[in-house]
Design a protein around this motif. Structure first.
Motif, PDB file in Angstrom:
ATOM      1  N   ALA A  25      28.680  43.754  28.695  1.00 11.81           N
ATOM      2  CA  ALA A  25      28.980  42.516  28.007  1.00 11.81           C
ATOM      3  C   ALA A  25      30.052  41.692  28.564  1.00 11.81           C
ATOM      4  N   ILE A  26      31.188  42.351  28.798  1.00 10.52           N
ATOM      5  CA  ILE A  26      32.571  41.577  29.192  1.00 10.52           C
ATOM      6  C   ILE A  26      32.340  40.827  30.547  1.00 10.52           C
ATOM      7  N   LEU A  27      31.471  41.277  31.567  1.00 17.40           N
ATOM      8  CA  LEU A  27      30.977  40.762  32.572  1.00 17.40           C
ATOM      9  C   LEU A  27      29.948  39.548  32.421  1.00 17.40           C
ATOM     10  N   GLU A  28      29.155  39.730  31.533  1.00 18.09           N
ATOM     11  CA  GLU A  28      28.467  38.526  31.217  1.00 18.09           C
ATOM     12  C   GLU A  28      28.757  37.333  30.660  1.00 18.09           C
ATOM     13  N   ARG A  29      29.833  37.729  29.736  1.00 13.54           N
ATOM     14  CA  ARG A  29      30.762  36.599  28.936  1.00 13.54           C
ATOM     15  C   ARG A  29      31.712  36.002  29.783  1.00 13.54           C
ATOM     16  N   GLY A  39      41.640  40.199  35.591  1.00 16.32           N
ATOM     17  CA  GLY A  39      42.997  40.417  35.054  1.00 16.32           C
ATOM     18  C   GLY A  39      42.930  41.745  34.254  1.00 16.32           C
ATOM     19  N   ALA A  40      41.830  41.910  33.542  1.00 14.21           N
ATOM     20  CA  ALA A  40      41.665  42.931  32.721  1.00 14.21           C
ATOM     21  C   ALA A  40      41.619  44.254  33.494  1.00 14.21           C
ATOM     22  N   ILE A  41      41.316  44.142  34.490  1.00 14.79           N
ATOM     23  CA  ILE A  41      41.098  45.272  35.374  1.00 14.79           C
ATOM     24  C   ILE A  41      42.411  45.711  35.995  1.00 14.79           C
ATOM     25  N   VAL A  70      37.678  53.100  33.186  1.00 13.39           N
ATOM     26  CA  VAL A  70      38.541  52.157  34.287  1.00 13.39           C
ATOM     27  C   VAL A  70      37.766  51.990  35.417  1.00 13.39           C
ATOM     28  N   ARG A  71      37.271  53.004  35.943  1.00 11.01           N
ATOM     29  CA  ARG A  71      36.700  53.051  37.271  1.00 11.01           C
ATOM     30  C   ARG A  71      35.349  52.383  37.103  1.00 11.01           C
ATOM     31  N   CYS A  72      34.549  52.551  36.096  1.00  8.02           N
ATOM     32  CA  CYS A  72      33.453  51.999  35.761  1.00  8.02           C
ATOM     33  C   CYS A  72      33.487  50.515  35.807  1.00  8.02           C
ATOM     34  N   LEU A 150      47.871  39.456  41.349  1.00 15.40           N
ATOM     35  CA  LEU A 150      47.756  38.292  42.369  1.00 15.40           C
ATOM     36  C   LEU A 150      46.507  37.796  42.436  1.00 15.40           C
ATOM     37  N   LEU A 151      45.318  38.645  42.476  1.00 20.76           N
ATOM     38  CA  LEU A 151      43.937  38.473  42.658  1.00 20.76           C
ATOM     39  C   LEU A 151      43.594  37.567  41.454  1.00 20.76           C
ATOM     40  N   PRO A 152      43.673  38.004  40.121  1.00 22.91           N
ATOM     41  CA  PRO A 152      43.244  37.266  39.041  1.00 22.91           C
ATOM     42  C   PRO A 152      44.016  35.824  39.112  1.00 22.91           C
TER      43      PRO A 152
END
Length: 170
Positions: A25-29, A39-41, A70-72, A150-152
């Protein structure tokens, strides 16, 4: 220690599986805003590293319960990001997956052995020396992990620049 190992062996796959639903759901949104999910990761990985450093049973239990989700989230975001035409054209996807996964495999297979060897070499074979070497290594890894945001930030700035370029064209 045996109780933590037993908890981890159950919690890791079960919590990882349960996490697939909110992660999807997070990735779709946030599909068009990769800086949000990266950033959440980054925040969740930093939280795990900080909890690993806390020498209490409750912190270690929290790590064993949070590691699966977290790994998922990390792996799902990795493949979701690679599948984006914006960042990786379809013609390069197979090569990108191959090279990236090779690097991940080598680091994942060799890394723990090198870290164990480093801790063993740094210790004076006394338990205190091993503990100090381990904590020192964990702190160094935490400092390296602190660079994750730095990535986000890069993705956010890239998206902003593209938005500005699109407005100028209009």
């Amino acid at each position: 220690a045996a109780a933590f190992v037993a908890t981890f062996h159950v919690a890791f796959p079960v919590s990882g599986f349960i996490a697939t639903f909110p992660v999807t759901a997070i990735l779709e949104r946030t599909d068009s805003r990769p800086h949000v999910y990266w950033g959440a990761i980054a925040a969740s990985i930093l939280l795990l590293h900080l909890l690993w450093l806390v020498p209490s049973a409750s912190a270690q239990l929290a790590v064993s319960l949070l590691f699966g989700p977290v790994r998922c989230f990390c792996w799902a975001a990795y493949f979701h990001f690679l599948a984006s035409d914006v960042f990786y054209p379809q013609g390069y996807l197979a090569r990108t997956l191959g090279y990236n996964n090779l690097v991940i495999g080598v680091i994942g297979a060799v890394g723990p052995y090198l870290l164990s060897q480093r801790v063993a070499a740094a210790s004076s074979s006394a338990l205190e020396g091993e503990t100090d070497a381990y904590l020192s290594l964990r702190l160094h890894l935490l400092v390296g992990t602190a660079l994750l945001p730095l990535l986000p930030l890069h993705l956010f700035l890239r998206g902003r620049r593209k938005d500005q370029e699109a407005r100028v064209r209009l």
